[in-house]
Scaffold this motif. Sequence first.
Motif, PDB file in Angstrom:
ATOM      1  N   ASP A  13      13.903  -0.771   9.827  1.00 56.74           N
ATOM      2  CA  ASP A  13      13.338  -2.067   9.414  1.00 56.74           C
ATOM      3  C   ASP A  13      14.363  -2.886   8.635  1.00 56.74           C
ATOM      4  OD1 ASP A  13      10.550  -1.790  10.347  1.00 56.74           O
ATOM      5  OD2 ASP A  13      10.495  -0.127   8.930  1.00 56.74           O
ATOM      6  N   VAL A  14      15.064  -2.228   7.741  1.00 53.23           N
ATOM      7  CA  VAL A  14      16.068  -2.927   6.936  1.00 53.23           C
ATOM      8  C   VAL A  14      17.258  -3.331   7.806  1.00 53.23           C
ATOM      9  CG1 VAL A  14      17.703  -2.671   5.028  1.00 53.23           C
ATOM     10  CG2 VAL A  14      15.368  -1.799   4.793  1.00 53.23           C
ATOM     11  N   ARG A  15      17.680  -2.451   8.699  1.00 55.84           N
ATOM     12  CA  ARG A  15      18.816  -2.785   9.572  1.00 55.84           C
ATOM     13  C   ARG A  15      18.485  -3.984  10.454  1.00 55.84           C
ATOM     14  NH1 ARG A  15      19.111   2.952  10.160  1.00 55.84           N
ATOM     15  NH2 ARG A  15      18.182   2.806  12.247  1.00 55.84           N
ATOM     16  N   GLU A  16      17.264  -4.035  10.939  1.00 60.88           N
ATOM     17  CA  GLU A  16      16.848  -5.178  11.763  1.00 60.88           C
ATOM     18  C   GLU A  16      16.843  -6.467  10.944  1.00 60.88           C
ATOM     19  OE1 GLU A  16      12.972  -6.627  14.418  1.00 60.88           O
ATOM     20  OE2 GLU A  16      13.079  -4.577  13.613  1.00 60.88           O
ATOM     21  N   PHE A  17      16.406  -6.370   9.696  1.00 60.16           N
ATOM     22  CA  PHE A  17      16.391  -7.552   8.825  1.00 60.16           C
ATOM     23  C   PHE A  17      17.812  -8.051   8.567  1.00 60.16           C
ATOM     24  CE2 PHE A  17      16.522  -9.618   4.705  1.00 60.16           C
ATOM     25  CZ  PHE A  17      15.425 -10.471   4.743  1.00 60.16           C
ATOM     26  N   LEU A  18      18.724  -7.137   8.340  1.00 61.69           N
ATOM     27  CA  LEU A  18      20.109  -7.516   8.045  1.00 61.69           C
ATOM     28  C   LEU A  18      20.825  -8.070   9.275  1.00 61.69           C
ATOM     29  CD1 LEU A  18      21.186  -4.468   5.819  1.00 61.69           C
ATOM     30  CD2 LEU A  18      20.498  -6.746   5.052  1.00 61.69           C
ATOM     31  N   ALA A  19      20.333  -7.716  10.457  1.00 61.28           N
ATOM     32  CA  ALA A  19      20.996  -8.151  11.693  1.00 61.28           C
ATOM     33  C   ALA A  19      20.695  -9.602  12.045  1.00 61.28           C
ATOM     34  CB  ALA A  19      20.583  -7.237  12.848  1.00 61.28           C
ATOM     35  N   ARG A  20      19.795 -10.248  11.351  1.00 58.38           N
ATOM     36  CA  ARG A  20      19.468 -11.647  11.641  1.00 58.38           C
ATOM     37  C   ARG A  20      20.692 -12.541  11.408  1.00 58.38           C
ATOM     38  NH1 ARG A  20      16.256 -13.833   7.923  1.00 58.38           N
ATOM     39  NH2 ARG A  20      17.032 -12.302   6.422  1.00 58.38           N
ATOM     40  N   PRO A  21      20.933 -13.488  12.263  1.00 56.45           N
ATOM     41  CA  PRO A  21      22.099 -14.369  12.082  1.00 56.45           C
ATOM     42  C   PRO A  21      22.057 -15.137  10.760  1.00 56.45           C
ATOM     43  CG  PRO A  21      21.209 -14.583  14.301  1.00 56.45           C
ATOM     44  CD  PRO A  21      20.229 -13.763  13.522  1.00 56.45           C
ATOM     45  N   GLU A  22      20.857 -15.497  10.332  1.00 61.49           N
ATOM     46  CA  GLU A  22      20.730 -16.293   9.109  1.00 61.49           C
ATOM     47  C   GLU A  22      20.594 -15.447   7.842  1.00 61.49           C
ATOM     48  OE1 GLU A  22      16.528 -15.623  10.663  1.00 61.49           O
ATOM     49  OE2 GLU A  22      18.569 -15.878  11.444  1.00 61.49           O
ATOM     50  N   CYS A  23      20.752 -14.141   7.959  1.00 65.09           N
ATOM     51  CA  CYS A  23      20.571 -13.252   6.800  1.00 65.09           C
ATOM     52  C   CYS A  23      21.632 -13.535   5.736  1.00 65.09           C
ATOM     53  CB  CYS A  23      20.642 -11.796   7.237  1.00 65.09           C
ATOM     54  SG  CYS A  23      20.395 -10.627   5.878  1.00 65.09           S
ATOM     55  N   ARG A  24      21.194 -13.634   4.496  1.00 63.12           N
ATOM     56  CA  ARG A  24      22.108 -13.890   3.380  1.00 63.12           C
ATOM     57  C   ARG A  24      22.168 -12.718   2.399  1.00 63.12           C
ATOM     58  NH1 ARG A  24      19.904 -17.931   0.283  1.00 63.12           N
ATOM     59  NH2 ARG A  24      17.894 -17.805   1.345  1.00 63.12           N
ATOM     60  N   THR A  31       0.838  -1.196   0.000  1.00 68.68           N
ATOM     61  CA  THR A  31       0.000   0.000   0.000  1.00 68.68           C
ATOM     62  C   THR A  31       0.871   1.244   0.000  1.00 68.68           C
ATOM     63  OG1 THR A  31      -1.709  -1.180   1.242  1.00 68.68           O
ATOM     64  CG2 THR A  31      -1.834   1.223   1.219  1.00 68.68           C
ATOM     65  N   THR A  32       1.969   1.158   0.744  1.00 68.19           N
ATOM     66  CA  THR A  32       2.939   2.248   0.808  1.00 68.19           C
ATOM     67  C   THR A  32       4.339   1.668   0.686  1.00 68.19           C
ATOM     68  OG1 THR A  32       1.492   3.509   2.288  1.00 68.19           O
ATOM     69  CG2 THR A  32       3.794   4.189   2.172  1.00 68.19           C
ATOM     70  N   VAL A  33       5.162   2.292  -0.129  1.00 68.92           N
ATOM     71  CA  VAL A  33       6.560   1.866  -0.232  1.00 68.92           C
ATOM     72  C   VAL A  33       7.312   2.435   0.956  1.00 68.92           C
ATOM     73  CG1 VAL A  33       8.675   2.060  -1.575  1.00 68.92           C
ATOM     74  CG2 VAL A  33       6.500   1.689  -2.741  1.00 68.92           C
ATOM     75  N   ASP A  34       7.824   1.551   1.795  1.00 69.33           N
ATOM     76  CA  ASP A  34       8.527   1.985   2.999  1.00 69.33           C
ATOM     77  C   ASP A  34       9.495   0.897   3.435  1.00 69.33           C
ATOM     78  OD1 ASP A  34       6.831   0.039   3.979  1.00 69.33           O
ATOM     79  OD2 ASP A  34       5.504   1.442   5.014  1.00 69.33           O
ATOM     80  N   GLY A  35       9.962   1.004   4.669  1.00 70.38           N
ATOM     81  CA  GLY A  35      10.898   0.018   5.187  1.00 70.38           C
ATOM     82  C   GLY A  35      10.300  -1.372   5.268  1.00 70.38           C
ATOM     83  N   VAL A  36       9.015  -1.450   5.563  1.00 63.30           N
ATOM     84  CA  VAL A  36       8.353  -2.756   5.650  1.00 63.30           C
ATOM     85  C   VAL A  36       8.338  -3.433   4.285  1.00 63.30           C
ATOM     86  CG1 VAL A  36       6.183  -3.936   6.155  1.00 63.30           C
ATOM     87  CG2 VAL A  36       6.942  -2.043   7.612  1.00 63.30           C
ATOM     88  N   SER A  37       7.963  -2.682   3.247  1.00 62.65           N
ATOM     89  CA  SER A  37       7.944  -3.279   1.906  1.00 62.65           C
ATOM     90  C   SER A  37       9.351  -3.646   1.455  1.00 62.65           C
ATOM     91  CB  SER A  37       7.299  -2.313   0.909  1.00 62.65           C
ATOM     92  OG  SER A  37       8.081  -1.149   0.727  1.00 62.65           O
ATOM     93  N   ALA A  38      10.349  -2.873   1.889  1.00 61.27           N
ATOM     94  CA  ALA A  38      11.735  -3.186   1.534  1.00 61.27           C
ATOM     95  C   ALA A  38      12.155  -4.523   2.135  1.00 61.27           C
ATOM     96  CB  ALA A  38      12.662  -2.069   2.004  1.00 61.27           C
ATOM     97  N   THR A  39      11.811  -4.747   3.407  1.00 64.44           N
ATOM     98  CA  THR A  39      12.172  -6.023   4.040  1.00 64.44           C
ATOM     99  C   THR A  39      11.361  -7.175   3.447  1.00 64.44           C
ATOM    100  OG1 THR A  39      10.579  -5.607   5.826  1.00 64.44           O
ATOM    101  CG2 THR A  39      12.854  -4.900   6.187  1.00 64.44           C
ATOM    102  N   GLN A  40      10.122  -6.912   3.065  1.00 64.07           N
ATOM    103  CA  GLN A  40       9.321  -7.957   2.413  1.00 64.07           C
ATOM    104  C   GLN A  40       9.962  -8.376   1.089  1.00 64.07           C
ATOM    105  OE1 GLN A  40       5.506  -6.042   2.098  1.00 64.07           O
ATOM    106  NE2 GLN A  40       4.820  -6.707   4.137  1.00 64.07           N
ATOM    107  N   LEU A  41      10.475  -7.403   0.359  1.00 66.80           N
ATOM    108  CA  LEU A  41      11.140  -7.707  -0.908  1.00 66.80           C
ATOM    109  C   LEU A  41      12.420  -8.504  -0.667  1.00 66.80           C
ATOM    110  CD1 LEU A  41      11.458  -7.416  -3.971  1.00 66.80           C
ATOM    111  CD2 LEU A  41      12.578  -5.209  -3.563  1.00 66.80           C
ATOM    112  N   LEU A  42      13.209  -8.090   0.312  1.00 66.38           N
ATOM    113  CA  LEU A  42      14.446  -8.813   0.617  1.00 66.38           C
ATOM    114  C   LEU A  42      14.145 -10.246   1.047  1.00 66.38           C
ATOM    115  CD1 LEU A  42      16.441  -6.048   2.545  1.00 66.38           C
ATOM    116  CD2 LEU A  42      16.727  -6.774   0.169  1.00 66.38           C
ATOM    117  N   ALA A  43      13.082 -10.426   1.827  1.00 66.29           N
ATOM    118  CA  ALA A  43      12.704 -11.772   2.267  1.00 66.29           C
ATOM    119  C   ALA A  43      12.295 -12.627   1.073  1.00 66.29           C
ATOM    120  CB  ALA A  43      11.565 -11.680   3.281  1.00 66.29           C
ATOM    121  N   LYS A  44      11.588 -12.027   0.123  1.00 66.47           N
ATOM    122  CA  LYS A  44      11.169 -12.785  -1.058  1.00 66.47           C
ATOM    123  C   LYS A  44      12.373 -13.164  -1.914  1.00 66.47           C
ATOM    124  CE  LYS A  44       7.172 -12.245  -2.797  1.00 66.47           C
ATOM    125  NZ  LYS A  44       5.912 -11.820  -3.477  1.00 66.47           N
TER     126      LYS A  44
END
Length: 345
Positions: A264-275, A226-239
């Motif tokens: 939001d993006v920094r938190e996503f990247l901080a995951r131990p399993e992040c690739r 609905t809105t392009v933001d940090g949440v949509s950015a992390t959703q894209l990275l997850a996909k």
Amino acid sequence: MIRPGFLSPAERRELVSCVRSQREDHGIARRANAILLLDDGKSCHAIAEFLYLDDDTIRGWYKTYREAGWDALSFDGWKGGQSRMTADQEAALCDWLKDRFCRSTVEIMAHISEKFGLRCSHSGCIKLLARLGFEYRKPKALPRVASTEKQASFITMYQSLLAELGADEAVYFADAVHPEYQTKPAYGWVKTGSHPAVTTTAGRGRVNIHGAVNLETFDAPFVEPTTVDGVSATQLLAKIEERNPDKRLIHVIWDNAAYHKGPDVREFLARPECRIHLIQLRPYCPHLNPIERLWAVMHQHVTHNRHYPNQKQFANAILKFFRKTIPNEWKSFRDQVSDNFRVIN
């Protein structure tokens, strides 16, 4: 009465050449035309009516031609009015104009009056400016781009990345696009004289797409937020991660938008399993992101010269491009979406 056939073949060829020459002054060509018509047997009255002149003018041209020849008749004699400004004043005016962008002759005429105590008309001012080498046009809009050094450094970095890329790595380019529900007329080949038209739309809605593209496989994951933001950015990275289970490291190149480097993006990247390994594009370098070219292809397929009765049909057409057109037809436009980068000055 003027008898026809008074021109010799050589004289007639000379006048015909003058009439047909695109370089000839209009007034001179009109005189040649009148003499030719007289030679054809037309009356002074008929020629004057056709050329919106009077009989005496035609007779005067004929008399001059018969007495002194074409050189005398074709001599205009008008040399233009003498400028009331001195050479120094004209030079000063040129220097003043070079330092500013005047939108109207009113400002220029006011300056001439105040600075030199001279008055000139609107048409006189235009003629003066033309004689001094000025013309009326708007400036060219230049896109703001990074320095050539920063562009070159990114290209070098990217080429090195590809050269050292392992089999268990992948590279994606990502960005957001917001196609608007508006008819976009575009150039195309049509029959000469025809007037093609496309119905316009009244809505102002848009579709938000946060997407990415892998230039090697042309995998193009996307989300429709609905809105392009940090949440949509992390959703894209997850996909992207989800679609590359066999990749140890996935390089994602995108711009410096705030939501691309927010919490939001920094938190996503901080995951131990992040690739995911993020690479930020240099500021003001959209030409170094191939996904911008994919957006252009999308508009060619979906929005250019197309009308959608409602916004829902428009949104469905956009989504169809990402869900079906890209997976099934990507080879047909692969050359348009490439990493053939170049530095822009």
